[in-house]
Design an enzyme around this catalytic site. Structure first.
Site, mmCIF file in Angstrom:
data_model
loop_
_atom_site.group_PDB
_atom_site.id
_atom_site.type_symbol
_atom_site.label_atom_id
_atom_site.label_comp_id
_atom_site.label_asym_id
_atom_site.label_seq_id
_atom_site.Cartn_x
_atom_site.Cartn_y
_atom_site.Cartn_z
ATOM 1 N N ARG A 186 0.855 -1.196 0.000
ATOM 2 C CA ARG A 186 0.000 0.000 0.000
ATOM 3 C C ARG A 186 0.886 1.239 0.000
ATOM 4 N NH1 ARG A 186 -1.252 1.690 4.703
ATOM 5 N NH2 ARG A 186 -2.013 -0.296 5.486
ATOM 6 N N TYR A 217 -17.459 16.984 -15.007
ATOM 7 C CA TYR A 217 -17.772 15.563 -14.934
ATOM 8 C C TYR A 217 -18.785 15.339 -13.800
ATOM 9 C CZ TYR A 217 -17.046 10.570 -14.173
ATOM 10 O OH TYR A 217 -17.226 9.229 -14.009
ATOM 11 N N ASP A 236 -8.497 19.465 -14.213
ATOM 12 C CA ASP A 236 -8.748 18.093 -14.651
ATOM 13 C C ASP A 236 -8.368 18.029 -16.137
ATOM 14 O OD1 ASP A 236 -9.864 15.729 -15.643
ATOM 15 O OD2 ASP A 236 -11.539 15.780 -14.232
ATOM 16 N N LYS A 287 -9.200 6.890 -18.935
ATOM 17 C CA LYS A 287 -9.586 7.402 -20.248
ATOM 18 C C LYS A 287 -8.390 7.350 -21.203
ATOM 19 C CE LYS A 287 -13.269 8.001 -17.804
ATOM 20 N NZ LYS A 287 -13.603 9.252 -17.148
HETATM 21 C C1 LIG Z 1 -14.028 9.673 -15.848
HETATM 22 C C2 LIG Z 1 -13.682 11.027 -15.383
HETATM 23 C C3 LIG Z 1 -13.375 11.273 -14.036
HETATM 24 C C4 LIG Z 1 -13.487 10.198 -12.967
HETATM 25 O O1 LIG Z 1 -12.530 9.210 -13.123
HETATM 26 P P1 LIG Z 1 -12.751 7.655 -12.710
HETATM 27 O O2 LIG Z 1 -11.488 7.014 -13.166
HETATM 28 O O3 LIG Z 1 -13.971 7.170 -13.432
HETATM 29 O O4 LIG Z 1 -12.934 7.625 -11.234
HETATM 30 C C5 LIG Z 1 -13.002 12.562 -13.686
HETATM 31 N N1 LIG Z 1 -12.936 13.555 -14.601
HETATM 32 C C6 LIG Z 1 -13.241 13.360 -15.890
HETATM 33 C C7 LIG Z 1 -13.143 14.497 -16.852
HETATM 34 C C8 LIG Z 1 -13.623 12.094 -16.333
HETATM 35 O O5 LIG Z 1 -13.931 11.920 -17.626
#
Ligand SMILES: *Cc1c(COP(=O)(O)O)cnc(C)c1O
Length: 385
Positions: free
Chosen positions: A56, A108, A180, A205
């Site tokens: 961890r 998001y 983000d 993504k």
């Molecule tokens: C998918 C997404 C998230 C969240 O991420 P997870 O890996 O699903 O927890 C945050 N910001 C954006 C822009 C996203 O597309």
């Protein structure tokens, strides 16, 4: 790029994605970073260990991923998490009751849910703002704001936020800016070099890129924030397992070539949609008519693979198009090799219904993949017919 990682060796982006943090394994010479599938590490003597004690706290596969992704973001520090939301949660845990978060009015859905429902219940307030009007934000700066949270391009409206200008307003008011960067990826946009204090990713993504792993990442040049994240990564424990780190690292190596193809395929899709009678408007930062296109052109080196559009026939027409698409898989998520289609109002952004972040019900979101452009266009044409 500022404050490049000391291991960058002056190399370009694609080279760093493939090599930084990924020297051949010293014992066997394995060229690929192994999956260190272990929960603990043998110690030579009490208190004398290899740098790894318990998985961890640290794992060599995770270290490789963190080093490579930090280099790609031009960051001194990088910390990996079990998901994008776990990464977001860890950043937000520096706040105390009474603190305020300023959020863009397009984000998001899960970010909005985390900030409004989870941190809201803990006494941390938030407000949603239109980041295309920064003088309005500066004039009406909410008291006790500690963090400004922005996506650009936003999900799902592909709005563009001027990172440099937002960083200026944020810092003038003594707060920190988190960007983000999931939609743009570090290949197309480097927020730290534009003044952001931290970059957050859902590596699920584009960075992972193959729809086979969930993960999150934070990059920063702020040593105090890094210490805070490292402490919480271990103390809270939302860590990615070694297989997940391996898969994410494997995906990230090809980010540059994939993004080039996402860019050209998305541009071809935008051309088709723009002249189609079944489409009332196309949302894509690469369009000269898109709001803040000039800012996107300045702060991004390409416009990415995400395209949204509004169906001329309203909600029902949007649903029909989504149902008729075949090569485009109906699914949440985005940023992988295969093309995906979805209805944000009912799917990814259902949690924003009734709020300032609610999205139009005739909106369709495409994640344009890296298949042959001709096949992508043919599928859209039959779905729109
Ligand atoms: C998918 C997404 C998230 C969240 O991420 P997870 O890996 O699903 O927890 C945050 N910001 C954006 C822009 C996203 O597309």
């Amino acid at each position: 790029m500022t404050d490049s990682n000391s291991q960058d060796g002056g190399f370009g982006f694609a080279t760093r994605a493939i090599h930084v943090g990924q020297d051949p394994e010293p014992i066997t010479g394995a060229v690929t970073v192994p999956v260190f599938q272990t929960s603990t590490f043998a110690q030579e003597a009490v208190g004398k260990h290899s740098g790894y004690e318990y998985a961890r706290t640290g794992n060599p596969t995770r270290t490789a991923l963190e080093t490579a992704l930090a280099s790609m973001e031009g960051a001194a520090f990088g910390v990996a998490f079990a998901s994008g939301l776990a990464a977001e949660d860890t950043i937000l845990r520096q706040l105390s009751p009474g603190d305020h978060i300023v959020l863009g009015n397009d984000a998001y859905g899960g970010t909005f849910r985390l900030i409004s429902k989870v941190f809201g219940a803990a006494g941390i307030t938030h407000s949603a703002h239109d980041f295309s009007n920064l003088s309005d934000l500066a004039d009406n700066w909410p008291a006790n704001t500690k963090i400004v949270w922005a996506e650009t391009p936003t999900n799902p409206l592909l709005s563009i936020v001027d990172i440099e200008a937002l960083a200026e307003v944020t810092h003038a008011n003594g707060a920190k800016l988190v960007i983000d960067n999931t939609f743009a990826t570090p290949y197309l946009q480097q927020p730290l070099s534009l003044g952001a204090d931290a970059v957050v990713h859902s590596t699920t993504k584009y960075l992972g890129g193959h729809s086979d792993v969930v993960g999150g990442f934070v990059a920063t040049n702020d040593g105090d924030l890094d210490q805070h994240l490292r402490f919480l990564q271990n103390a809270v424990g939302a860590v990615p397992g070694p297989w997940d780190c391996y898969l994410t690292l494997r995906g990230a190596k090809t980010l540059a070539v994939r993004m080039d193809r996402h860019n050209t395929n998305a541009a071809a899709v935008v051309d088709l949609l723009n002249s189609h009678a079944a489409v009332s408007s196309v949302l894509y930062p690469g369009l000269e008519s898109h709001p803040n296109h000039d800012i996107a052109a300045r702060q991004m080196s390409g416009f990415g693979g995400m395209v949204s559009f509004r169906a001329a026939g309203g909600r029902d027409a949007a649903m029909r198009i989504i149902e008729k698409a075949k090569l485009f898989t109906l699914a949440e998520s985005l940023g992988a090799v295969e093309s995906l289609i979805e209805h944000p109002g009912v799917m990814t952004h259902a949690s924003a219904a009734g709020s300032a972040l609610e999205v139009p019900d005739d909106l369709v979101r495409l994640s344009v993949g890296i298949e042959d452009a001709a096949d992508i266009l043919a599928d859209l044409e039959q779905a729109l017919a």
